[in-house]
Design a protein around this motif. Structure first.
Motif, PDB file in Angstrom:
ATOM      1  N   ALA A  18       0.989  -1.152   0.252  1.00  0.00           N
ATOM      2  CA  ALA A  18       0.038   0.026  -0.019  1.00  0.00           C
ATOM      3  C   ALA A  18       0.847   1.005   0.070  1.00  0.00           C
ATOM      4  CB  ALA A  18      -0.866  -0.094   1.279  1.00  0.00           C
ATOM      5  N   ILE A  19       0.794   1.829  -1.255  1.00  0.00           N
ATOM      6  CA  ILE A  19       1.849   3.294  -1.215  1.00  0.00           C
ATOM      7  C   ILE A  19       0.866   4.428  -1.652  1.00  0.00           C
ATOM      8  CG2 ILE A  19       4.001   2.060  -1.649  1.00  0.00           C
ATOM      9  CD1 ILE A  19       3.380   2.893  -4.823  1.00  0.00           C
ATOM     10  N   ASN A  20      -0.260   4.150  -1.563  1.00  0.00           N
ATOM     11  CA  ASN A  20      -1.476   5.214  -1.680  1.00  0.00           C
ATOM     12  C   ASN A  20      -2.764   4.841  -1.008  1.00  0.00           C
ATOM     13  OD1 ASN A  20      -3.348   4.221  -3.405  1.00  0.00           O
ATOM     14  ND2 ASN A  20      -1.743   4.136  -5.021  1.00  0.00           N
ATOM     15  N   PRO A  21      -3.506   5.886  -0.682  1.00  0.00           N
ATOM     16  CA  PRO A  21      -4.833   5.367  -0.035  1.00  0.00           C
ATOM     17  C   PRO A  21      -5.842   4.707  -0.620  1.00  0.00           C
ATOM     18  CG  PRO A  21      -4.461   7.770  -0.048  1.00  0.00           C
ATOM     19  CD  PRO A  21      -3.271   7.362  -1.140  1.00  0.00           C
ATOM     20  N   TRP A  22      -5.777   4.313  -1.935  1.00  0.00           N
ATOM     21  CA  TRP A  22      -6.550   3.570  -2.585  1.00  0.00           C
ATOM     22  C   TRP A  22      -6.312   2.153  -2.654  1.00  0.00           C
ATOM     23  CZ3 TRP A  22     -10.361   6.115  -5.442  1.00  0.00           C
ATOM     24  CH2 TRP A  22     -10.180   7.627  -5.667  1.00  0.00           C
ATOM     25  N   MET A  23      -5.055   1.830  -2.071  1.00  0.00           N
ATOM     26  CA  MET A  23      -4.563   0.385  -2.023  1.00  0.00           C
ATOM     27  C   MET A  23      -4.733  -0.364  -0.741  1.00  0.00           C
ATOM     28  SD  MET A  23      -0.912   0.976  -3.974  1.00  0.00           S
ATOM     29  CE  MET A  23      -0.540  -0.631  -4.722  1.00  0.00           C
ATOM     30  N   HIS A  24      -5.541  -1.445  -0.928  1.00  0.00           N
ATOM     31  CA  HIS A  24      -6.010  -2.270   0.447  1.00  0.00           C
ATOM     32  C   HIS A  24      -5.446  -3.762   0.215  1.00  0.00           C
ATOM     33  CE1 HIS A  24      -7.822   1.049   1.980  1.00  0.00           C
ATOM     34  NE2 HIS A  24      -8.209   1.322   0.983  1.00  0.00           N
ATOM     35  N   PRO A  25      -4.094  -4.312   0.286  1.00  0.00           N
ATOM     36  CA  PRO A  25      -3.732  -5.458   0.130  1.00  0.00           C
ATOM     37  C   PRO A  25      -4.587  -6.707   0.571  1.00  0.00           C
ATOM     38  CG  PRO A  25      -1.982  -4.113   0.927  1.00  0.00           C
ATOM     39  CD  PRO A  25      -3.109  -3.269   0.977  1.00  0.00           C
ATOM     40  N   GLU A  26      -5.258  -6.253   1.817  1.00  0.00           N
ATOM     41  CA  GLU A  26      -5.943  -7.288   2.413  1.00  0.00           C
ATOM     42  C   GLU A  26      -7.223  -7.594   1.526  1.00  0.00           C
ATOM     43  OE1 GLU A  26      -5.303  -4.528   3.446  1.00  0.00           O
ATOM     44  OE2 GLU A  26      -7.510  -3.685   3.847  1.00  0.00           O
ATOM     45  N   ARG A 248      -8.364   0.413 -10.471  1.00  0.00           N
ATOM     46  CA  ARG A 248      -8.555   1.427  -9.445  1.00  0.00           C
ATOM     47  C   ARG A 248      -8.335   0.913  -7.936  1.00  0.00           C
ATOM     48  NH1 ARG A 248     -13.379   3.682 -10.976  1.00  0.00           N
ATOM     49  NH2 ARG A 248     -14.400   2.463  -9.774  1.00  0.00           N
ATOM     50  N   LYS A 249      -8.323  -0.301  -7.831  1.00  0.00           N
ATOM     51  CA  LYS A 249      -7.932  -0.910  -6.486  1.00  0.00           C
ATOM     52  C   LYS A 249      -6.385  -0.767  -6.095  1.00  0.00           C
ATOM     53  CE  LYS A 249     -11.565  -4.341  -6.402  1.00  0.00           C
ATOM     54  NZ  LYS A 249     -11.798  -5.773  -6.665  1.00  0.00           N
ATOM     55  N   ALA A 250      -5.692  -0.169  -6.997  1.00  0.00           N
ATOM     56  CA  ALA A 250      -4.387   0.107  -7.060  1.00  0.00           C
ATOM     57  C   ALA A 250      -4.179   1.650  -7.049  1.00  0.00           C
ATOM     58  CB  ALA A 250      -3.271  -0.588  -7.997  1.00  0.00           C
ATOM     59  N   GLY A 251      -5.232   2.494  -7.300  1.00  0.00           N
ATOM     60  CA  GLY A 251      -5.004   3.679  -7.341  1.00  0.00           C
ATOM     61  C   GLY A 251      -4.877   4.308  -8.817  1.00  0.00           C
ATOM     62  N   GLY A 252      -5.145   3.310  -9.813  1.00  0.00           N
ATOM     63  CA  GLY A 252      -5.155   4.110 -11.228  1.00  0.00           C
ATOM     64  C   GLY A 252      -6.301   4.076 -12.052  1.00  0.00           C
ATOM     65  N   GLY A 253      -6.271   4.625 -13.031  1.00  0.00           N
ATOM     66  CA  GLY A 253      -7.374   4.855 -14.217  1.00  0.00           C
ATOM     67  C   GLY A 253      -6.799   4.716 -15.541  1.00  0.00           C
ATOM     68  N   PRO A 254      -7.757   5.244 -16.321  1.00  0.00           N
ATOM     69  CA  PRO A 254      -7.255   5.064 -18.016  1.00  0.00           C
ATOM     70  C   PRO A 254      -5.939   5.741 -18.105  1.00  0.00           C
ATOM     71  CG  PRO A 254      -9.504   5.901 -17.735  1.00  0.00           C
ATOM     72  CD  PRO A 254      -9.011   5.660 -16.291  1.00  0.00           C
ATOM     73  N   LYS A 255      -5.901   6.950 -17.552  1.00  0.00           N
ATOM     74  CA  LYS A 255      -4.567   7.788 -18.011  1.00  0.00           C
ATOM     75  C   LYS A 255      -3.383   7.178 -17.285  1.00  0.00           C
ATOM     76  CE  LYS A 255      -1.437  10.482 -18.760  1.00  0.00           C
ATOM     77  NZ  LYS A 255      -0.684  10.114 -20.030  1.00  0.00           N
ATOM     78  N   CYS A 256      -3.477   6.598 -16.033  1.00  0.00           N
ATOM     79  CA  CYS A 256      -2.356   5.958 -15.511  1.00  0.00           C
ATOM     80  C   CYS A 256      -1.794   4.665 -16.492  1.00  0.00           C
ATOM     81  CB  CYS A 256      -2.770   5.382 -14.150  1.00  0.00           C
ATOM     82  SG  CYS A 256      -3.314   6.602 -13.064  1.00  0.00           S
ATOM     83  N   CYS A 257      -2.508   4.092 -17.187  1.00  0.00           N
ATOM     84  CA  CYS A 257      -2.414   2.973 -18.034  1.00  0.00           C
ATOM     85  C   CYS A 257      -1.751   3.310 -19.285  1.00  0.00           C
ATOM     86  CB  CYS A 257      -3.576   2.084 -18.232  1.00  0.00           C
ATOM     87  SG  CYS A 257      -4.060   1.360 -16.719  1.00  0.00           S
ATOM     88  N   THR A 258      -1.434   4.626 -19.507  1.00  0.00           N
ATOM     89  CA  THR A 258      -1.259   5.129 -20.994  1.00  0.00           C
ATOM     90  C   THR A 258       0.034   6.281 -20.868  1.00  0.00           C
ATOM     91  OG1 THR A 258      -3.830   5.305 -21.105  1.00  0.00           O
ATOM     92  CG2 THR A 258      -2.503   6.361 -22.904  1.00  0.00           C
ATOM     93  N   LEU A 259       0.953   6.079 -21.691  1.00  0.00           N
ATOM     94  CA  LEU A 259       2.354   6.866 -21.587  1.00  0.00           C
ATOM     95  C   LEU A 259       2.128   7.371 -23.021  1.00  0.00           C
ATOM     96  CD1 LEU A 259       4.839   8.308 -20.757  1.00  0.00           C
ATOM     97  CD2 LEU A 259       5.924   6.193 -20.915  1.00  0.00           C
ATOM     98  N   GLU A 260       1.931   8.768 -23.248  1.00  0.00           N
ATOM     99  CA  GLU A 260       1.821   9.281 -24.612  1.00  0.00           C
ATOM    100  C   GLU A 260       3.257   9.333 -25.082  1.00  0.00           C
ATOM    101  OE1 GLU A 260      -0.864  12.563 -25.280  1.00  0.00           O
ATOM    102  OE2 GLU A 260       0.146  12.857 -27.275  1.00  0.00           O
ATOM    103  N   ILE A 261       3.612   9.093 -26.347  1.00  0.00           N
ATOM    104  CA  ILE A 261       4.778   9.203 -26.921  1.00  0.00           C
ATOM    105  C   ILE A 261       4.788  10.221 -27.966  1.00  0.00           C
ATOM    106  CG2 ILE A 261       6.706   8.267 -28.464  1.00  0.00           C
ATOM    107  CD1 ILE A 261       5.498   5.315 -27.497  1.00  0.00           C
ATOM    108  N   ARG A 262       5.183  11.332 -27.600  1.00  0.00           N
ATOM    109  CA  ARG A 262       4.955  12.586 -28.446  1.00  0.00           C
ATOM    110  C   ARG A 262       6.333  12.667 -29.326  1.00  0.00           C
ATOM    111  NH1 ARG A 262       3.656  13.839 -23.527  1.00  0.00           N
ATOM    112  NH2 ARG A 262       1.334  14.294 -23.183  1.00  0.00           N
ATOM    113  N   GLY A 263       6.072  13.109 -30.620  1.00  0.00           N
ATOM    114  CA  GLY A 263       7.181  13.065 -31.532  1.00  0.00           C
ATOM    115  C   GLY A 263       7.833  14.220 -31.634  1.00  0.00           C
ATOM    116  N   GLU A 264       8.821  14.762 -32.671  1.00  0.00           N
ATOM    117  CA  GLU A 264       9.410  15.976 -32.742  1.00  0.00           C
ATOM    118  C   GLU A 264       9.108  16.832 -33.376  1.00  0.00           C
ATOM    119  OE1 GLU A 264      13.183  15.017 -34.737  1.00  0.00           O
ATOM    120  OE2 GLU A 264      13.124  13.034 -33.683  1.00  0.00           O
TER     121      GLU A 264
END
Ligand SMILES: CN(C)C(=N)NCCC[C@H](N)C(=O)O
Length: 265
Positions: A18-26, A248-264
């Motif tokens: 648990a490293i954020n308040p959304w996470m409940h390992p139990e 979301r049980k780990a504290g993430g949503g759509p954006k969290c799963c998505t890294l944008e690769i911006r070109g030059e």
């Protein structure tokens, strides 16, 4: 304009610390369900015409699915991540290696920063969060490496520990945000910079509705963020609701799963 995203299949997803308040390992999490939901998100991007590249997940790194934290890519240059918690430390080098192997110029950071979790890129400026994870000195380091102005914003509510849990760019010039997640000074900055912003309710923030991805026309957003969806439709956006309740049980949503690769450009 089609976008290019990097994603990581949640093959090793668990909630075991648990490293954020959304996470409940139990309470545990259902990995198969998380994978199905993640596949739905990936398909949503592909159906909108966006390109999705994949990084191989690594056993023992259950949060690696949250690709947004892996780096910040602007103008074809990759500013690497350095995680605040040891549980995620190995993800930074793994993401940086993925880019280096594909010929991108990369920078190993000297300061703690969690990639696009705390850096959100608009046309003329990068908004950068601090307060829980990313060190404010990393904002300066990113500005120097990427040659874009970086505006620091202080987060004050532990549930909204990354900037991308409290704000998302609607396009290159405007944002949606949840005011109570920011310090008074940072809120004044947001109001000054974005007088036409979409202002989200506490209910929308509490289902990680601000952890959304917009391409300027379509907004991929957590299904439960119903007020925010109505306001976005009223403003003329196409809304694509997705169910990422397991992640979301780990504290993430759509954006969290998505890294944008911006070109030059
Ligand atoms: C931008 N991303 C990825 C996020 N805002 N959050 C996801 C991180 C979740 C993880 N358990 C953690 O606490 O680091």
């Amino acid at each position: 304009m089609p976008k290019h995203f990097l994603m990581c299949r949640p093959d090793y997803f668990t909630v075991e610390y648990a490293i954020n308040p959304w996470m409940h390992p139990e309470a545990g999490a259902d990995r198969e369900r998380a994978i199905r939901q993640w596949e739905g998100l990936k398909s949503a991007y592909e159906e909108l015409g966006h390109q999705v590249s994949l990084i191989d997940p690594i056993e023992g790194l259950p949060d690696m699915v949250f690709a947004a934290n892996g780096a910040l890519v602007v103008g074809g240059r990759v500013y690497g991540a350095r995680f605040a918690y040891p549980q995620r430390a190995a993800e930074g080098p793994a993401y940086l290696r993925w880019f280096a192997e594909r010929g991108y110029p990369t920078m190993e950071p000297s300061h703690v920063n969690e990639g696009e979790g705390d850096f959100l890129t608009l046309d003329e400026v990068i908004l950068a969060g601090t307060g829980f994870r990313t060190d404010v000195v990393a904002h300066q380091e990113a500005q120097e490496y990427l040659g874009r102005p970086v505006v620091s914003l202080t987060l004050v509510d532990p549930r909204y520990y990354h900037l991308d849990t409290a704000l998302f760019p609607l396009d290159g010039h405007n944002v949606a945000y949840y005011p109570e997640a920011f310090s008074p000074g940072s809120l004044a900055v947001l109001r000054r910079m974005f007088p036409d912003a979409v202002v989200a309710t506490a209910e929308d923030a509490a289902v990680l509705g601000l952890n959304a991805v917009s391409d300027g026309t379509n907004v991929v957003i957590n299904a439960e963020a119903t007020n925010l969806q109505l306001e976005l439709k009223r403003r003329g956006y196409e809304v694509i609701p997705v169910d990422l309740s397991e992640l979301r049980k780990a504290g993430g949503g759509p954006k969290c799963c998505t890294l944008e690769i911006r070109g030059e450009n």
